[in-house]
Structures are given as C-alpha cells and as structure tokens.
Design an enzyme around this catalytic site. Structure first.
Site, PDB file in Angstrom:
ATOM      1  N   TYR A 289       0.813  -1.211   0.000  1.00 53.27           N
ATOM      2  CA  TYR A 289       0.000   0.000   0.000  1.00 53.27           C
ATOM      3  C   TYR A 289       0.850   1.266   0.000  1.00 53.27           C
ATOM      4  O   TYR A 289       0.582   2.196  -0.775  1.00 53.27           O
ATOM      5  CB  TYR A 289      -0.976  -0.010   1.170  1.00 53.27           C
ATOM      6  N   GLU A 296       1.574   6.381  -7.164  1.00 56.46           N
ATOM      7  CA  GLU A 296       0.451   7.212  -7.605  1.00 56.46           C
ATOM      8  C   GLU A 296       0.796   8.691  -7.425  1.00 56.46           C
ATOM      9  O   GLU A 296       0.512   9.515  -8.308  1.00 56.46           O
ATOM     10  CB  GLU A 296      -0.807   6.860  -6.810  1.00 56.46           C
TER      11      GLU A 296
END
Length: 367
Positions: A289, A296
């Site tokens: 994560y 991102e």
C-alpha cells in the site's frame, strides 16, 4: 369486447378430490376439456375485467378421475368438483412449481376429511400442511438465493484474478526478455487489460450497496475511485506518462495486491479459509500500500506540468457557465487527498488485521 383474459380461480382439496371455483357472474361456458392430466376452459361472463371472454389451462400435479368429476354454474361462479385417482394430499395443484397470479387458495375448502376425523381436526391438518409447504418453499428459495450469490461472487473474483494474473505475467515476461526497455512499454502491453479490470472493479462499490457483501462501500470507493482517476484521467491522457517507467512499477504493485485480494474473496464466497492466502491478505498490504501511494503520487506530480501545458480538463473565463476550473490546482489538492486517504486506508487495513489476528500483546499473553 376485449381479448381473452384470465379469471380468478380459487382451489381447495380434500383427500380424494379437488374443488375449483371460477369467479365469474352471468357466465356462459364456451368450452371445458378435462383429461386425466389437464383442464382447458373458456367462458364468457362478468369478472374482474368486466364482461369479457375468459380462459385458463391447468396441468394437474397427479392424474384425476374424469368420469366422476362434475362442473356446475351458479349466479356468481363456475364450480368444479374433480375426483383424484388416489386418496392423497397434493402439495400443490399444478404439475410445475410456479406462481400463477390468478390462482388462489380457497381456505374454506382446503381441508382433509375422512370418516374418523372431525371437521376441526381436518382443518388443523390442512393448516399444518400449508405451513409445512410454505416453510419448504422459503428454505428452497433461500438456498437458491445463496447459491446464486456465491456463484456470482466466486465468478467475479475469479475473472478479476485471471485478469491481473495476465497483467503480471506479461509485465514480468517482457521485463525478463527486454530488460528496462519493457518498463517504457508497460501501458502499451497491458493498457487495455488494466482499464478493463479497473472498470469492472466499480462493481465492488455496488456489491455492498446491494447487500451482496457485508463490507461497507467507502473503502472500495476510495480505492477504485483513486485508481481510476490515476489511470483514466492522467495516464491515459498523455503518452509521456504512459512511457514513464513508474507506470510499470505502479501496475505491478496494483496487480500484486489483487493477486492476493481476489483469491481471498473468491474462497470466502464459498466459505473456504485458505490460511496462507488469509495471512497474505492481511499482511502484504504493509509494504504494497505505501508503495502504491508513492507511485500514484509520483504520477500526479509528473502530470501537473503536462496539464499546465495542455490545458486539458481546465475551464477558463469567460464562458457561458461563468465558472472557472484549473485542473493542475485540483491535482495539487489531490496529492493531499491521496496522502490522507492512503493513511485512512492503511488504518482500516491495520484494524482488520488486528481484528483477524489480534494484537502482539494479546498473542504474547496467549502464548
């Protein structure tokens, strides 16, 4: 006169006979064809739809005795008394288990009578039989509903797993074959596949809203919405982002997460708990994560000057809406949203892991 319609038909039964009452007034019988297995009728009279032609057909649950069956008309109905070939209780009137909106139970005539039983006992037996039938139908419908839901969820998660497995396989194979050059061709090689999988993932927001899964809709909304923003609004819009090596790392990170997550949900939908997959589901997110958020964020930062240059998705004054929107500013804001949302998502996963495996302190006490 309108076309042929269905009249209301009320049915009851005794051990040895069936009664039918067709709710028609001022009726004329046009046709009655009674065989061992089937009844075909047509009438003209006044029913729920006024004065019209009415007809219906029934395939009986078991054969009947046509010779000892009777029909008569009254001022308010047509009544059939149909003898069964055997003295036995029918669980339903029709051969197939189907719900006919015009066929109703005549509770006044739904009783079992024999020489040894009182009328009160017969009515009690009829009520008990009806309740058993209703309970059976409810259980069957419940099992069918559960089976259909499990089949759908298993199939959905399996297909998503296959999709992301294909993406990882293609990216890994080409990296081993071409080296770092493959990183610049990641979107070219699997762009359509990742867009298809991420579009299908929108269903994961809908599933909890429909009650197909017990989890909430917020967590999948944040994850699916964030990924699709990066994929469709940023990477897809500029080829300079598509050839950036960070896209290869991002797609590999996303896909690795899903190669664990979808098998977990796939087996959960059929009540299986594969311990290794369960452990990975609640553990692999710890490195994956943060990496996904990092990649991102990198793409968002890279895209800001590109959208400043192109002006795409921005709206400048003057315009008919008298409203201005500058997309690069939104991307600056989205970096903050990405960070806060990522922290919230990791807190959510930490809470699930703690709930599943317990804290370190509780594990030590248990030891």
């Amino acid at each position: 006169m309108a076309g042929t319609l269905r009249p209301f038909v009320f049915w009851g039964q005794k051990n040895d006979s069936i009664s039918l009452k067709i709710d028609l007034r001022d009726v004329t019988i046009d046709n009655v064809n009674l065989t061992e297995d089937r009844l075909e009728t047509s009438f003209e009279g006044v029913g729920a739809q006024g004065h019209n032609k009415y007809s219906f057909e029934l395939d009986f649950y078991l054969p009947v005795d046509t010779e000892n069956s009777k029909v008569r008309t009254t001022d308010r109905a047509v009544e059939f008394s149909i003898k069964k070939k055997g003295a036995e209780v029918w669980p339903r009137l029709t051969e197939k288990q189907e719900k006919l909106p015009w066929l109703k139970i005549d509770f006044d005539k739904f009783a079992f009578e024999d020489d040894d039983d009182s009328e009160e006992d017969a009515e009690k037996m009829a009520a008990e039989e009806i309740m058993r039938k209703l309970e059976k139908d409810l259980k069957e419908n419940s099992v069918k509903s559960i089976d259909m839901k499990a089949t759908y969820l298993f199939t959905y998660n399996f297909l998503q797993f296959v999709g992301f497995l294909y993406i990882v396989t293609v990216l890994s194979y080409n990296f081993l074959k071409l080296g770092s050059v493959a990183k610049e061709k990641a979107f070219e090689m699997v762009g359509y596949q990742i867009m298809f999988c991420q579009t299908a993932a929108v269903l994961e927001v809908i599933h909890p809203l429909l009650g197909l899964v017990k989890t909430g809709a917020l967590a999948p909304l944040l994850q699916v919405g964030g990924r699709n923003l990066i994929l469709f609004l940023l990477v897809l819009q500029d080829v300079r982002l598509q050839i950036a090596p960070v896209v290869w790392y991002l797609l590999m990170t996303w896909s690795t997460v899903e190669l664990i997550r979808y098998p977990f949900y796939m087996f959960s939908s059929i009540g299986m708990d594969v311990k290794m997959i369960t452990w990975l589901r609640y553990t692999a997110w710890i490195p994956l994560y943060p990496l996904g958020i990092l990649f991102e964020g990198t793409i968002v930062i890279m895209s800001i000057p590109l959208f400043e240059e192109s002006g795409k998705f921005s709206l400048q004054l003057p315009n008919s809406a008298n409203f201005a929107f500058y997309f690069p500013w939104f991307l600056h804001l989205y970096l903050l949203i990405l960070g806060l949302g990522g922290i919230q998502m990791m807190k959510h996963m930490h809470s699930l892991r703690k709930k599943k495996f317990g804290s370190k302190d509780s594990q030590k006490k248990a030891a």
